[in-house]
Design a protein around this motif. Structure first.
Motif, PDB file in Angstrom:
ATOM      1  N   SER A  80       0.824  -1.209   0.000  1.00  0.00           N
ATOM      2  CA  SER A  80       0.000   0.000   0.000  1.00  0.00           C
ATOM      3  C   SER A  80       0.857   1.258   0.000  1.00  0.00           C
ATOM      4  O   SER A  80       0.581   2.218  -0.737  1.00  0.00           O
ATOM      5  CB  SER A  80      -0.923   0.000   1.224  1.00  0.00           C
ATOM      6  N   ILE A  81       1.900   1.285   0.816  1.00  0.00           N
ATOM      7  CA  ILE A  81       2.741   2.471   0.876  1.00  0.00           C
ATOM      8  C   ILE A  81       3.544   2.626  -0.415  1.00  0.00           C
ATOM      9  O   ILE A  81       3.705   3.735  -0.934  1.00  0.00           O
ATOM     10  CB  ILE A  81       3.645   2.424   2.126  1.00  0.00           C
ATOM     11  N   HIS A  82       4.024   1.515  -0.962  1.00  0.00           N
ATOM     12  CA  HIS A  82       4.736   1.587  -2.243  1.00  0.00           C
ATOM     13  C   HIS A  82       3.819   2.138  -3.336  1.00  0.00           C
ATOM     14  O   HIS A  82       4.220   3.038  -4.095  1.00  0.00           O
ATOM     15  CB  HIS A  82       5.255   0.200  -2.629  1.00  0.00           C
ATOM     16  N   ARG A  83       2.606   1.660  -3.406  1.00  0.00           N
ATOM     17  CA  ARG A  83       1.676   2.118  -4.454  1.00  0.00           C
ATOM     18  C   ARG A  83       1.266   3.575  -4.253  1.00  0.00           C
ATOM     19  O   ARG A  83       0.874   4.254  -5.216  1.00  0.00           O
ATOM     20  CB  ARG A  83       0.435   1.216  -4.483  1.00  0.00           C
ATOM     21  N   SER A  84       1.375   4.078  -3.031  1.00  0.00           N
ATOM     22  CA  SER A  84       1.020   5.475  -2.769  1.00  0.00           C
ATOM     23  C   SER A  84       2.043   6.445  -3.340  1.00  0.00           C
ATOM     24  O   SER A  84       1.777   7.655  -3.398  1.00  0.00           O
ATOM     25  CB  SER A  84       0.881   5.704  -1.256  1.00  0.00           C
ATOM     26  N   GLY A  85       3.209   5.946  -3.717  1.00  0.00           N
ATOM     27  CA  GLY A  85       4.259   6.802  -4.253  1.00  0.00           C
ATOM     28  C   GLY A  85       5.310   7.206  -3.241  1.00  0.00           C
ATOM     29  O   GLY A  85       6.247   7.936  -3.580  1.00  0.00           O
ATOM     30  N   ALA A  86       5.219   6.727  -2.009  1.00  0.00           N
ATOM     31  CA  ALA A  86       6.217   7.043  -0.995  1.00  0.00           C
ATOM     32  C   ALA A  86       7.495   6.254  -1.236  1.00  0.00           C
ATOM     33  O   ALA A  86       7.479   5.196  -1.871  1.00  0.00           O
ATOM     34  CB  ALA A  86       5.665   6.734   0.395  1.00  0.00           C
ATOM     35  N   THR A  87       8.598   6.768  -0.710  1.00  0.00           N
ATOM     36  CA  THR A  87       9.859   6.032  -0.741  1.00  0.00           C
ATOM     37  C   THR A  87       9.818   4.929   0.299  1.00  0.00           C
ATOM     38  O   THR A  87       9.508   5.179   1.469  1.00  0.00           O
ATOM     39  CB  THR A  87      11.044   6.956  -0.444  1.00  0.00           C
ATOM     40  N   VAL A  88      10.141   3.715  -0.117  1.00  0.00           N
ATOM     41  CA  VAL A  88      10.250   2.575   0.785  1.00  0.00           C
ATOM     42  C   VAL A  88      11.708   2.144   0.832  1.00  0.00           C
ATOM     43  O   VAL A  88      12.362   2.008  -0.217  1.00  0.00           O
ATOM     44  CB  VAL A  88       9.372   1.396   0.312  1.00  0.00           C
ATOM     45  N   SER A  89      12.238   1.964   2.025  1.00  0.00           N
ATOM     46  CA  SER A  89      13.560   1.372   2.184  1.00  0.00           C
ATOM     47  C   SER A  89      13.423   0.140   3.065  1.00  0.00           C
ATOM     48  O   SER A  89      12.468   0.013   3.837  1.00  0.00           O
ATOM     49  CB  SER A  89      14.553   2.366   2.797  1.00  0.00           C
ATOM     50  N   PHE A  90      14.381  -0.763   2.931  1.00  0.00           N
ATOM     51  CA  PHE A  90      14.334  -2.009   3.692  1.00  0.00           C
ATOM     52  C   PHE A  90      15.539  -2.112   4.635  1.00  0.00           C
ATOM     53  O   PHE A  90      16.617  -1.582   4.350  1.00  0.00           O
ATOM     54  CB  PHE A  90      14.337  -3.215   2.759  1.00  0.00           C
ATOM     55  N   GLY A  91      15.313  -2.813   5.731  1.00  0.00           N
ATOM     56  CA  GLY A  91      16.372  -3.085   6.693  1.00  0.00           C
ATOM     57  C   GLY A  91      16.152  -4.427   7.342  1.00  0.00           C
ATOM     58  O   GLY A  91      15.211  -5.154   7.013  1.00  0.00           O
ATOM     59  N   SER A  92      17.000  -4.742   8.297  1.00  0.00           N
ATOM     60  CA  SER A  92      16.949  -6.046   8.952  1.00  0.00           C
ATOM     61  C   SER A  92      16.566  -5.973  10.422  1.00  0.00           C
ATOM     62  O   SER A  92      15.997  -6.906  10.970  1.00  0.00           O
ATOM     63  CB  SER A  92      18.318  -6.729   8.844  1.00  0.00           C
ATOM     64  N   ASP A  93      16.949  -4.873  11.095  1.00  0.00           N
ATOM     65  CA  ASP A  93      16.891  -4.759  12.553  1.00  0.00           C
ATOM     66  C   ASP A  93      17.774  -5.803  13.218  1.00  0.00           C
ATOM     67  O   ASP A  93      17.552  -6.166  14.368  1.00  0.00           O
ATOM     68  CB  ASP A  93      15.466  -4.847  13.087  1.00  0.00           C
ATOM     69  N   TRP A  94      18.780  -6.303  12.502  1.00  0.00           N
ATOM     70  CA  TRP A  94      19.730  -7.229  13.106  1.00  0.00           C
ATOM     71  C   TRP A  94      20.334  -6.612  14.365  1.00  0.00           C
ATOM     72  O   TRP A  94      20.620  -5.430  14.378  1.00  0.00           O
ATOM     73  CB  TRP A  94      20.855  -7.537  12.098  1.00  0.00           C
ATOM     74  N   PRO A  95      20.458  -7.360  15.460  1.00  0.00           N
ATOM     75  CA  PRO A  95      20.282  -8.803  15.618  1.00  0.00           C
ATOM     76  C   PRO A  95      18.883  -9.256  16.026  1.00  0.00           C
ATOM     77  O   PRO A  95      18.719 -10.410  16.424  1.00  0.00           O
ATOM     78  CB  PRO A  95      21.283  -9.125  16.724  1.00  0.00           C
ATOM     79  N   VAL A  96      17.892  -8.368  15.929  1.00  0.00           N
ATOM     80  CA  VAL A  96      16.532  -8.810  16.231  1.00  0.00           C
ATOM     81  C   VAL A  96      16.152  -9.968  15.307  1.00  0.00           C
ATOM     82  O   VAL A  96      15.592 -10.971  15.736  1.00  0.00           O
ATOM     83  CB  VAL A  96      15.541  -7.640  16.102  1.00  0.00           C
ATOM     84  N   THR A  97      16.442  -9.814  14.020  1.00  0.00           N
ATOM     85  CA  THR A  97      16.301 -10.908  13.063  1.00  0.00           C
ATOM     86  C   THR A  97      17.528 -10.912  12.169  1.00  0.00           C
ATOM     87  O   THR A  97      18.396 -10.040  12.260  1.00  0.00           O
ATOM     88  CB  THR A  97      15.023 -10.778  12.209  1.00  0.00           C
TER      89      THR A  97
END
Length: 579
Positions: free
Chosen positions: A465-482
């Motif tokens: 939904s946020i990607h389709r809205s035109g917003a910038t999406v970035s990804f991360g891991s939150d390591w060492p949480v996962t």
């Protein structure tokens, strides 16, 4: 702006040279002694992903040339450079593999992840007895240790995520012991540790934390939010500088080995700065790292000058792999411990809306102040109330000076009221997701969904939904949480299920995104978050950050992505890893 936009200095390690100027070290390769190579590199014999998601389609080539830290040419022009002067360019045969833009990690804790190796191996435990066995083994191997400090245990191994000090007492005796849960918002202490911290039945909860108690009021052994984090900061002895330097080097080597060239350290305390400065000066950073100083709700006004001074120390060092442009806010906690801030009460606690760390007014005031100081803001927001208040605060800061360009970030965006989806694009806010969480695993099934109830269980990780809205999406891991490994996380963003189980049903399938958009969240999305507009793709003139993969992640089956082999990583044209 990020000082690492130009050709990168190298690491200072020695060893047998490869044709691209890198050197052998610890089973991989890293760059040489710090001067930019006069020569270049041409990659042929495979697919080059220039841009994974330009207008919804990938742009590719069959060859690429790097020189002086940047992309010099593509396709036939790259081959012509090699043909014109073979001595000026080394050739690397991709052997049918794929060269793609290198990835970033938009939210991680590399120092915390690195020091996990110093304690008991509790993350590997499959159940509660496994945790206790790992702690007992570590104690036997370190009989003179004054404290046992470990991370990170699976909170689903005890009902409600609540762990009893007496269970640890059986294997630790009178050695103070504290273990962090995988969420890093919760800790489990034994009786000796509670005594060392002066925690008794009469100890009040800290302002922004909880001491979980038995029916008689005595502390159970589980500490949440500030009760855990303050205890770790104020009572537990810190690891030595040498240990922490080893930890950050170990962490950044692991990142380089998986094709990552930039990390957002999203939780930096004052004592961490010296570790990073020393690591940079000693050539022990194998990725770029940007530091985010944690704003304390009780002390943020006094922190403004200190953060600005710390930023200037890092800028003064002028090291291309270290920046400190960001301030971090923990707006709330996590759903699993009922500390995420919700607009309406928890489904299983009708009188509880969570534990916000900031009032909306104080958050807005602090955000405006650090924004005025020129910092990028990075706000941890899990609950729907936390996300709304974070958006409100960033919106107010923007309204105060609407013409200034900003690249503020809300991290996790775990639970979002659908009414707030469009606001990310409207305000220019980057939505940083940890896509590996976007599956219905044991934590989601046993803790998160029962706490939220319906319909809020379907408002989680609205990446599509946020990607389709035109917003910038970035990804991360939150390591060492996962896991820090981007490969299963990328697959999860595409499928919305456990990548190890191809037959699993997609969880909230409408929030899936395609492979190009998912990969771009790790590249172009990260470039904006990293304040580095000349990174994120392999277009001519861009910084030459690249990863050599055994296959094309945009074309193979999503379930096969986790098995991709990383054959090399280049940071500004210099190899930081060769498999």
């Amino acid at each position: 702006m990020n000082a690492s936009n130009g050709p990168d200095s190298a690491d200072g390690t020695a060893g047998a040279a490869f044709p691209d100027g890198s050197t052998a070290h610890d089973g991989g390769t890293v760059s040489t002694d710090g001067t930019a190579s006069a020569g270049g590199t041409v990659f042929t014999g495979g697919t080059v992903i220039v841009d994974p998601d330009r207008d919804g389609d990938a742009v590719t080539s069959d060859a690429i040339a790097f020189r002086d830290g940047r992309v010099r040419a593509l396709g036939a022009e790259a081959l012509a450079l090699l043909d014109a002067d073979p001595t000026a360019y080394a050739r690397i045969d991709l052997a049918g593999g794929t060269l793609a833009p290198a990835l970033g990690d938009g939210h991680a804790h590399p120092l915390l992840g690195g020091v996990e190796a110093l304690g008991p191996r509790i993350r590997e435990a499959a159940d509660l007895p496994g945790i206790l066995s790992a702690v007992a083994a570590w104690k036997a191997e370190h009989p003179d240790a004054e404290w046992i400090v470990g991370a990170s245990y699976d909170a689903t191994f005890a009902e409600g995520g609540l762990f009893d000090a007496r269970w640890l007492d059986e294997v630790t005796g009178d050695t103070p012991t504290i273990l962090r849960a995988w969420d890093y918002h919760t800790a489990w202490a034994n009786s000796a540790a509670l005594a060392a911290g002066g925690i008794t039945a009469d100890t009040p909860d800290p302002a922004l934390g909880r001491i979980v108690r038995r029916a008689d009021g005595s502390p159970l052994g589980t500490l949440q939010e500030a009760a855990a984090n303050d205890f770790l900061a104020d009572v537990v002895p810190a690891f030595a500088l040498a240990q922490r330097l080893d930890a950050i080097e170990r962490a950044t080597r692991a990142y380089a080995a998986q094709g990552t060239t930039w990390i957002q350290d999203a939780w930096v305390e004052p004592g961490d700065l010296e570790v990073y400065l020393a690591a940079a000066e000693q050539g022990r950073l194998h990725t770029r790292v940007n530091l985010a100083f944690r704003a304390d709700p009780a002390r943020w006004r006094a922190q403004r000058a200190a953060f600005a001074a710390a930023r200037e120390r890092v800028r003064g060092l002028a090291h291309p792999r270290l920046t400190a442009e960001t301030v971090k806010f923990f707006v709330d906690g996590v759903v699993e411990s009922h500390t995420a801030a919700l607009l309406e009460p928890y489904a299983d606690r009708p009188d509880d809306r969570g534990l916000p760390n900031w009032s909306p007014d104080e958050l807005a005031e602090a955000a405006a102040a650090f924004d005025a100081d020129g910092f990028q803001l990075h706000l941890h927001a899990i609950g729907d109330a936390a996300n709304r208040h974070a958006l409100d605060a960033l919106g107010a800061a923007r309204a105060a000076d609407p013409e200034r360009e900003r690249h503020h970030v809300i991290a996790h965006v775990a639970l979002l009221d659908p009414a707030d989806v469009a606001r990310f694009a409207e305000l220019g806010v980057i939505a940083n997701f940890e896509p590996y969480w976007a599956q219905c695993d044991a934590v989601m099934r046993d803790l998160t969904i029962p706490h939220l109830g319906h319909p809020r269980d379907e408002w989680q990780y609205l990446i599509g939904s946020i990607h389709r809205s035109g917003a910038t999406v970035s990804f991360g891991s939150d390591w060492p949480v996962t896991t820090l490994d981007w490969r299963p996380a990328l697959a999860t963003a595409i499928t919305r299920h456990d990548p190890a189980d191809p037959e699993a049903a997609a969880w909230l399938p409408g929030e899936r995104i395609d492979a190009g958009a998912a990969y771009a969240a790790y590249t172009a999305g990260i470039a904006r978050q990293a304040l580095a507009p000349d990174r994120g793709t392999l277009e001519v003139g861009r910084v030459a950050d690249a990863v050599w993969l055994s296959a094309d992640p945009l074309r193979i089956a999503p379930e096969a992505i986790a098995g991709l082999e990383v054959r090399g990583t280049w940071l500004a044209g210099k190899a930081t890893f060769r498999g």
